[in-house]
Design a protein around this motif. Structure first.
Motif, PDB file in Angstrom:
ATOM      1  N   ASN A 276       0.842  -1.206   0.000  1.00  0.00           N
ATOM      2  CA  ASN A 276       0.000   0.000   0.000  1.00  0.00           C
ATOM      3  C   ASN A 276       0.873   1.250   0.000  1.00  0.00           C
ATOM      4  O   ASN A 276       1.556   1.534   0.986  1.00  0.00           O
ATOM      5  CB  ASN A 276      -0.912   0.005   1.229  1.00  0.00           C
ATOM      6  CG  ASN A 276      -1.891  -1.145   1.212  1.00  0.00           C
ATOM      7  OD1 ASN A 276      -2.305  -1.583   0.162  1.00  0.00           O
ATOM      8  ND2 ASN A 276      -2.247  -1.632   2.379  1.00  0.00           N
ATOM      9  N   PHE A 277       0.851   1.990  -1.080  1.00  0.00           N
ATOM     10  CA  PHE A 277       1.639   3.207  -1.193  1.00  0.00           C
ATOM     11  C   PHE A 277       0.721   4.373  -1.559  1.00  0.00           C
ATOM     12  O   PHE A 277      -0.389   4.185  -2.052  1.00  0.00           O
ATOM     13  CB  PHE A 277       2.716   3.057  -2.276  1.00  0.00           C
ATOM     14  CG  PHE A 277       3.707   1.972  -2.003  1.00  0.00           C
ATOM     15  CD1 PHE A 277       4.700   2.141  -1.047  1.00  0.00           C
ATOM     16  CD2 PHE A 277       3.658   0.777  -2.695  1.00  0.00           C
ATOM     17  CE1 PHE A 277       5.623   1.143  -0.791  1.00  0.00           C
ATOM     18  CE2 PHE A 277       4.580  -0.236  -2.449  1.00  0.00           C
ATOM     19  CZ  PHE A 277       5.558  -0.046  -1.488  1.00  0.00           C
ATOM     20  N   ILE A 278       1.208   5.584  -1.328  1.00  0.00           N
ATOM     21  CA  ILE A 278       0.463   6.750  -1.790  1.00  0.00           C
ATOM     22  C   ILE A 278       0.656   6.882  -3.300  1.00  0.00           C
ATOM     23  O   ILE A 278       1.694   6.488  -3.849  1.00  0.00           O
ATOM     24  CB  ILE A 278       0.896   8.036  -1.060  1.00  0.00           C
ATOM     25  CG1 ILE A 278       2.367   8.361  -1.333  1.00  0.00           C
ATOM     26  CG2 ILE A 278       0.639   7.923   0.435  1.00  0.00           C
ATOM     27  CD1 ILE A 278       2.799   9.721  -0.785  1.00  0.00           C
ATOM     28  N   GLN A 279      -0.348   7.422  -3.963  1.00  0.00           N
ATOM     29  CA  GLN A 279      -0.289   7.595  -5.416  1.00  0.00           C
ATOM     30  C   GLN A 279       0.362   8.935  -5.754  1.00  0.00           C
ATOM     31  O   GLN A 279       0.027   9.962  -5.150  1.00  0.00           O
ATOM     32  CB  GLN A 279      -1.698   7.544  -6.010  1.00  0.00           C
ATOM     33  CG  GLN A 279      -2.427   6.243  -5.743  1.00  0.00           C
ATOM     34  CD  GLN A 279      -1.662   5.050  -6.276  1.00  0.00           C
ATOM     35  OE1 GLN A 279      -1.215   5.052  -7.432  1.00  0.00           O
ATOM     36  NE2 GLN A 279      -1.504   4.027  -5.441  1.00  0.00           N
ATOM     37  N   PRO A 280       1.299   8.960  -6.693  1.00  0.00           N
ATOM     38  CA  PRO A 280       1.959  10.227  -7.056  1.00  0.00           C
ATOM     39  C   PRO A 280       0.968  11.336  -7.408  1.00  0.00           C
ATOM     40  O   PRO A 280       1.212  12.512  -7.102  1.00  0.00           O
ATOM     41  CB  PRO A 280       2.808   9.838  -8.267  1.00  0.00           C
ATOM     42  CG  PRO A 280       3.055   8.379  -8.109  1.00  0.00           C
ATOM     43  CD  PRO A 280       1.821   7.822  -7.467  1.00  0.00           C
TER      44      PRO A 280
END
Length: 301
Positions: free
Chosen positions: A163-167
């Motif tokens: 789970n990562f933040i979206q650019p």
């Protein structure tokens, strides 16, 4: 004004950079009256204490290009779990740093609940280096890259589970010191950055309106504010480890946070890089607390 159930968490971590002392930041912010100020605004506030950080710096591993990797990973894993638990309990996480490497843990914890998280990043720096691009090896210059999946495996896999933040959901405001590797990654990913040039040219009101419109268009399910006190000009916040002249004014910063409060969009926040050793009579911590007030509902009338 929304009345919030706020959980305060301190992270006395200074291993993410080279100038020691920022580990005392949470204590300085508390001493400046953070809890009392937020309670006076009608919020229910629970100070949940500090994440435990080892006082013993391990011997560096020559094979690692990153400074104090073990210590940073350990503290951020604990912070990520704490933030995830706070959000699941329906409370508002307010994290006190500590250096900006703690954002790795904060964002990792938030993305366990928020699948389309918006991030507003007030900072003089882009914080998008990796081990390969960093001139210093300081992890406090890497949290945004890590939180988008770029960087050392021990950092990018920390509590993330992919789970990562979206650019497209990231907006950096106040940047004025960007390394070449960061500039390349910003351009590659199409990150929205309002440098001091844009703030000077268009004014803070226009910058914040564009920020809010952008996040609305992205249909984010939460918005995290990460505020590095070096985003302001050192005239107002002398107690930071990496000051850069020509930053945001005191009033520009308050206006920005007042507009976020009016939009009622912020679901979590962190205030970082207060270093009492470098400060003048706790001035920087006092500014941090007044900014919290503006973000969380304080008005003149």
């Amino acid at each position: 004004m929304r009345e919030l159930n706020i959980s305060i968490v301190g992270v006395p971590l200074d291993y993410g950079q080279s100038r020691r002392g920022v580990d005392m930041g949470p204590s300085a912010i508390r001493y400046a009256g953070a809890v009392e100020r937020l309670k006076a605004l009608g919020h229910e506030v629970c100070d949940e204490g500090d994440i435990q950080v080892s006082a013993v710096e391990k011997k560096p591993n020559p094979a690692e290009r990153l400074k104090n990797l073990d210590e940073v990973v350990e503290a951020n894993e604990a912070l990520a779990q704490k933030v995830a638990d706070i959000v699941k309990a329906g409370r508002f996480p307010l994290v006190l740093g500590g250096d900006h490497s703690i954002a790795i843990g904060t964002l990792a914890g938030l993305t366990q609940t928020y699948r389309n998280l918006g991030v507003i990043w007030f900072d003089a720096h882009a914080d998008m280096n990796t081990a390969e691009t960093s001139p210093s090896g300081n992890i406090h210059g890497m949290p945004l890259a890590v939180s988008m999946g770029y960087g050392h495996e021990r950092l990018t896999t920390l509590f993330h589970n992919g789970n990562f933040i979206q650019p497209e959901n990231l907006i950096i405001i106040g940047a004025r010191s960007v390394d070449p590797g960061e500039r390349e990654l910003i351009q590659k990913l199409g990150i929205t950055v309002f440098t001091m040039h844009e703030i000077d040219k268009y004014g803070m009101t226009a910058v914040m309106e564009k920020t809010l419109d952008h996040l609305k268009e992205r249909a984010v399910d939460g918005v995290h504010l990460s505020l590095d006190l070096d985003g302001l000009d050192p005239l107002y916040t002398p107690g930071v480890g990496t000051p850069v002249d020509g930053g945001m004014t005191y009033r520009e910063s308050h206006l920005a946070l007042e507009m976020l409060q009016e939009a009622e969009c912020i679901t979590s926040a962190e205030f970082v890089e207060v270093n009492p050793i470098l400060d003048e009579k706790n001035k920087t911590a006092d500014v941090a607390v007044t900014l919290m007030g503006s973000l969380l509902g304080e008005t003149l009338i």
